[in-house]
Scaffold this motif. Structure first.
Motif, PDB file in Angstrom:
ATOM      1  N   LEU A 145       0.691  -0.970   0.011  1.00 31.20           N
ATOM      2  CA  LEU A 145       0.017  -0.025  -0.026  1.00 31.20           C
ATOM      3  C   LEU A 145       0.866   1.205   0.177  1.00 31.20           C
ATOM      4  O   LEU A 145       0.558   2.294  -0.785  1.00 31.20           O
ATOM      5  CB  LEU A 145      -0.875  -0.114   1.183  1.00 31.20           C
ATOM      6  N   CYS A 146       1.933   1.337   0.783  1.00 29.01           N
ATOM      7  CA  CYS A 146       2.913   2.490   0.878  1.00 29.01           C
ATOM      8  C   CYS A 146       3.541   2.673  -0.467  1.00 29.01           C
ATOM      9  O   CYS A 146       3.570   3.874  -0.955  1.00 29.01           O
ATOM     10  CB  CYS A 146       3.621   2.331   1.902  1.00 29.01           C
ATOM     11  N   ASN A 148       2.618   1.750  -3.413  1.00 27.91           N
ATOM     12  CA  ASN A 148       1.612   2.072  -4.386  1.00 27.91           C
ATOM     13  C   ASN A 148       1.119   3.465  -4.253  1.00 27.91           C
ATOM     14  O   ASN A 148       1.038   4.388  -5.394  1.00 27.91           O
ATOM     15  CB  ASN A 148       0.409   1.145  -4.413  1.00 27.91           C
ATOM     16  N   TYR A 149       1.134   3.982  -3.144  1.00 26.99           N
ATOM     17  CA  TYR A 149       0.563   5.133  -2.762  1.00 26.99           C
ATOM     18  C   TYR A 149       1.908   6.382  -3.202  1.00 26.99           C
ATOM     19  O   TYR A 149       1.249   7.471  -3.889  1.00 26.99           O
ATOM     20  CB  TYR A 149       0.318   5.598  -1.006  1.00 26.99           C
ATOM     21  N   TYR A 152       1.959   6.114  -7.361  1.00 28.52           N
ATOM     22  CA  TYR A 152       0.680   6.665  -8.167  1.00 28.52           C
ATOM     23  C   TYR A 152       0.418   7.911  -7.878  1.00 28.52           C
ATOM     24  O   TYR A 152      -0.070   8.825  -8.422  1.00 28.52           O
ATOM     25  CB  TYR A 152      -0.706   5.594  -7.762  1.00 28.52           C
ATOM     26  N   GLY A 153       1.113   8.368  -6.522  1.00 29.01           N
ATOM     27  CA  GLY A 153       0.844   9.784  -6.156  1.00 29.01           C
ATOM     28  C   GLY A 153       1.658  10.426  -7.024  1.00 29.01           C
ATOM     29  O   GLY A 153       1.332  11.680  -7.619  1.00 29.01           O
ATOM     30  N   HIS A 177       3.521  15.269  -0.563  1.00 28.23           N
ATOM     31  CA  HIS A 177       3.247  13.817  -1.019  1.00 28.23           C
ATOM     32  C   HIS A 177       4.464  13.141  -0.687  1.00 28.23           C
ATOM     33  O   HIS A 177       4.367  11.824   0.088  1.00 28.23           O
ATOM     34  CB  HIS A 177       3.032  13.781  -2.579  1.00 28.23           C
ATOM     35  N   SER A 181       4.436   9.851   2.242  1.00 29.09           N
ATOM     36  CA  SER A 181       4.912   8.345   1.736  1.00 29.09           C
ATOM     37  C   SER A 181       6.103   7.962   2.623  1.00 29.09           C
ATOM     38  O   SER A 181       5.923   6.828   3.067  1.00 29.09           O
ATOM     39  CB  SER A 181       5.389   8.404   0.101  1.00 29.09           C
TER      40      SER A 181
END
Length: 457
Positions: A145-146, A148-149, A152-153, A177, A181
């Motif tokens: 999740l981290c 991908n955040y 994609y951010g 951002h 992250s």
């Protein structure tokens, strides 16, 4: 009807074969073997007991080696048909998602990424779970999740800049951002340290590395695939199609002509399949590139339209996708009688993409084969009958995605004026004015500004 009887003292002939009679009941030989496969395997190949099967017309002599060879041929062709049918189904699904557009493609890439991550982590969890250690699977998904955040951010900030600046919550998230992250990752790192259990430190650090290497292989590469997609759908479709073509053609050439083993990691891979796949992929890449280069839908960069809040694929094709005349070498000119040939410049680049897909790309599969042998598993999963898991089908695609991204950055992509303007608009007014004056002085010094003013007048 099959009448199968066992005789403990059945005699062999001079060749060591048992006399067998077969009552096929209307079935051909392959059908018979298919229906009595379990019996033959158990009674002949394992226990080596003779079988007397009555066939009213034609007696035959069946050695265990003959039966074994027949079963091998049966399983071989059965696997060929299963793989072939499912391959056609997957190719049809691939064309369908292309038709649905770039947004659906991105979602499919994300779903494939998650499934591949799950298959690899599950293998690690099967080892890790036996020690009853906490949090491994939870932390693995948290790190996914981290990462991908973060990725994609970054993508949203780059390609949806206007939309981000228009919405206050998105603007704040975009500004901080990287800090957010890093804070998320640091939380997971602290959770891992707190989960350490005495006497199992080495195994826990081993699995910590397992998770991060999986993230590097799967998430990073899928992020690069999406970046390739934004350059134009042709940079997404052609490389993936070349890998698929090489996989299919190498399998077919190896199936029908394969004799010479290629590498010990994959005993079924042959030089005949490798070479046949190479030449087939080169021809396929050139032909597919010629077809796709003529459509703006495939060659134009994928951009976000702020007015309609949707993706648009429309532009004036660059020189890379415009037909040009190329002079043929003397040897080809003497053979074909042509002095020039009209090609899209992208077709020349497709040769490099096809070559990588057929020469270096298979090493992604060899790497996966070595990984599976290390853990004594046949496939990553059994999601697709005859093919294994999703990772079994995409082991070469991830390596290809990295090459395409590096190739575009090295030989294709130039400065992007739209991104420069987006960054300028994010500056303060005094910074924008300073850049304007500097640019004006630079253009005046080069003698370009007066010419522009005269043209405007």
């Amino acid at each position: 009807v099959l009448d199968v009887q066992h005789f403990g003292s059945t005699k062999q002939n001079n060749f060591g074969c048992y006399k067998c009679y077969i009552n096929k009941g209307g079935l051909d030989w392959i059908g018979f073997v298919h229906m009595t496969m379990i019996t033959l395997l158990c009674d002949i190949l394992c226990s080596w007991k003779p079988i007397n099967i009555f066939y009213l017309k034609h007696p035959i002599y069946c050695c265990p080696s003959i039966i074994k060879k027949c079963l091998y041929v049966l399983f071989r062709w059965k696997n060929w048909w299963v793989r072939g049918i499912l391959t056609l189904a997957m190719i049809s699904f691939f064309f369908f998602i292309i038709y649905l557009g770039p947004m659906v493609l991105m979602m499919i890439v994300l779903c494939v990424q998650i499934k591949c991550f799950q298959e690899i982590i599950t293998i690690g969890y099967s080892v890790y779970h036996s020690y009853h250690l906490p949090w491994f699977r939870t932390l693995s998904w948290y790190f996914l999740l981290c990462v991908n955040y973060f990725f994609y951010g970054e993508t949203v900030t780059d390609y949806f800049f206007t939309l981000v600046q228009r919405e206050e919550p998105l603007r704040i998230l975009s500004k901080y951002h990287r800090f957010i992250s890093f804070a998320l990752y640091l939380t997971g790192f602290c959770m891992f340290v707190l989960s350490l259990v005495k006497k199992h430190y080495r195994l826990q650090f081993y699995m910590f590395g397992w998770t991060h290497v999986t993230l590097l292989i799967v998430v990073t590469q899928s992020h690069l695939i999406i970046h390739n997609l934004f350059e134009g759908m042709i940079w997404f479709i052609v490389p993936i199609s070349c890998v698929i073509c090489n996989d299919i053609m190498a399998y077919m050439f190896g199936f029908f002509f394969g004799r010479t083993p290629l590498i010990k990691l994959s005993p079924k891979k042959t030089w005949e399949g490798f070479i046949g796949g190479f030449f087939s992929t080169i021809v396929f890449g050139i032909m597919l590139s010629y077809v796709m280069a003529g459509y703006r839908y495939f060659v134009c960069p994928v951009e976000f339209n702020n007015d309609s809040n949707s993706f648009q694929v429309d532009c004036e094709p660059s020189e890379l996708f415009q037909l040009q005349d190329y002079a043929l070498p003397g040897i080809l000119e003497s053979v074909t009688g042509w002095t020039t040939v009209r090609l899209y410049p992208f077709q020349i680049h497709s040769i490099a993409l096809s070559s990588f897909a057929s020469i270096v790309g298979p090493f992604g599969g060899f790497f996966a084969s070595g990984f599976k042998r290390a853990f004594k598993i046949k496939d990553f999963a059994n999601t697709i009958p005859g093919h294994g898991g999703i990772m079994d089908r995409f082991d070469c695609q991830y390596l290809m995605a990295t090459f395409v991204n590096v190739y575009i950055a090295s030989f294709i992509r130039g400065p992007n004026p739209s991104k420069v303007i987006q960054q300028l608009l994010a500056l303060r007014a005094d910074q924008q004015l300073h850049i304007f004056n500097s640019l004006k002085a630079h253009l005046t010094e080069k003698g370009l500004l007066p010419a522009l003013e005269e043209a405007a007048a």
